[in-house]
Design a protein around this motif. Structure first.
Motif: not given
Length: 371
Positions: A86-90, A135-136, A140-141
């Protein structure tokens, strides 16, 4: 069994509703290896390893190390590991996403829906909004993990954008939504009424997508439908405190769930000595006791009132249910049951397959791979 490794309590964000006490504590190599070896000894064919925080991507080298060591253990023990994070994705980038794709690490992304809702609470340490950075990386994810779930937290301040947020994320390509309330928020009669209206909008969206035979998962509705079809005490809805999943703190101590990490009274072992089964069972039995607030409730067996983790986070006791949880369940049950009855009455193919065919997830995956 799932072992959730809290690689660090540190984070590059400072989300206003986060329950983790952010400290610069990091799990060392020895603890990672001891936790993985303890998991491999569980006499189970498959074992889950989760990477959690804080923000686990601050410890990406530990993730690489943990996966490599687990692959070694698979040659030593009759076990197969699977991984999630689980990640904030940044901090995600192409290199890590390619690695996670090769090793089949499921990545769950924390995102609160619309840009306005997300940026209201999910800011970095300097107070800057994070939506644009997230969002960027989303395309890719999803290119590497098309089944990546999105973890969405709904607060009293953002509830008005709940349905819009889910729909926007659907348009971006997410199909799996794990949505929950910030139960510790300052909910009022007004925001609860807004919540009810948002769920009615989402029920129409859910029914429309189901009739279009779209494949998706929206946790608040799926779990209620399953609890009706499969009976009370449906296992995926009930809290199995410390029996199906445990959390390993950076220092190697073991707790029954993420919310209890660092609370000494809930420590049930460590990665060297293993789990204290007597203490774990005692906590489980305490949590199974009927809560005073639930006595005589008609839907007690179907609701989330026995989630000791949630109860403790909000009320400070695993045996006390927060009032907003009861309000939430009262909104959901009649709405979801009526919607499910319509779809069942019409013999909707997607609804029948999704909720009555236990091998549907496998069938769905095979169909997707053929495309």
């Amino acid at each position: 069994m799932h072992y959730i490794l809290h690689l660090t309590n540190d984070c590059n964000l400072s989300c206003s509703y986060c329950y983790v006490c952010q400290k610069q504590e990091y799990m060392d190599s020895a603890t990672v290896r001891n936790a993985a070896r303890l998991a491999a000894r569980q006499d189970q064919a498959t074992v889950g390893i989760g990477f959690f925080g804080g923000e686990p991507m601050l410890c990406r080298d530990r993730i690489y190390e943990a996966v490599a060591y687990c692959r070694e253990l698979e040659r030593e023990y009759p076990v197969r590991f699977h991984f999630k994070m689980t990640t904030n994705g940044t901090l995600l980038d192409r290199e890590f996403l390619e690695f996670s794709s090769r090793e089949r690490i499921m990545i769950a992304l924390s995102c609160d829906g619309t840009q306005t809702a997300h940026d209201m609470h999910r800011r970095d340490r300097q107070g800057h909004p994070t939506w644009e950075r997230l969002d960027a990386v989303i395309p890719e994810l999803l290119s590497h993990h098309p089944y990546a779930p999105v973890m969405m937290t709904v607060t009293p301040e953002t509830v008005q954008w709940y349905a819009q947020g889910v729909q926007e994320l659907w348009e971006k390509g997410f199909h799996y939504f794990i949505c929950s309330l910030d139960y510790s928020g300052d909910w009022s009669d007004r925001t609860v009424r807004i919540l009810g209206r948002q769920y009615r909008v989402l029920a129409k969206w859910y029914e429309e997508l189901t009739r279009r035979e779209e494949k998706f998962y929206f946790s608040p509705f799926e779990l209620k439908i399953a609890s009706h079809i499969r009976g009370e005490n449906y296992c995926h809805e009930r809290c199995e405190l410390g029996t199906r999943q445990v959390s390993v703190a950076p220092d190697g101590r073991i707790y029954p769930c993420t919310q209890f990490v660092g609370k000494e009274e809930f420590c049930i072992g460590d990665v060297i000595n293993g789990i204290n089964e007597k203490k774990r069972l005692a906590l489980y039995r305490e949590n199974e006791q009927t809560k005073p607030e639930c006595s005589g409730c008609a839907v007690r067996g179907r609701c989330n009132c026995n989630c000791g983790c949630l109860n403790y986070q909000v009320t400070g006791s695993i045996g006390s249910v927060p009032a907003i949880l009861c309000e939430h369940e009262r909104i959901l049950f009649p709405l979801v049951d009526r919607m499910a009855e319509r779809l069942y009455r019409d013999r909707n193919g997607m609804f029948i397959q999704k909720h009555y065919n236990q091998i549907f997830p496998l069938i769905s995956l095979v169909e997707d791979l053929k495309r």
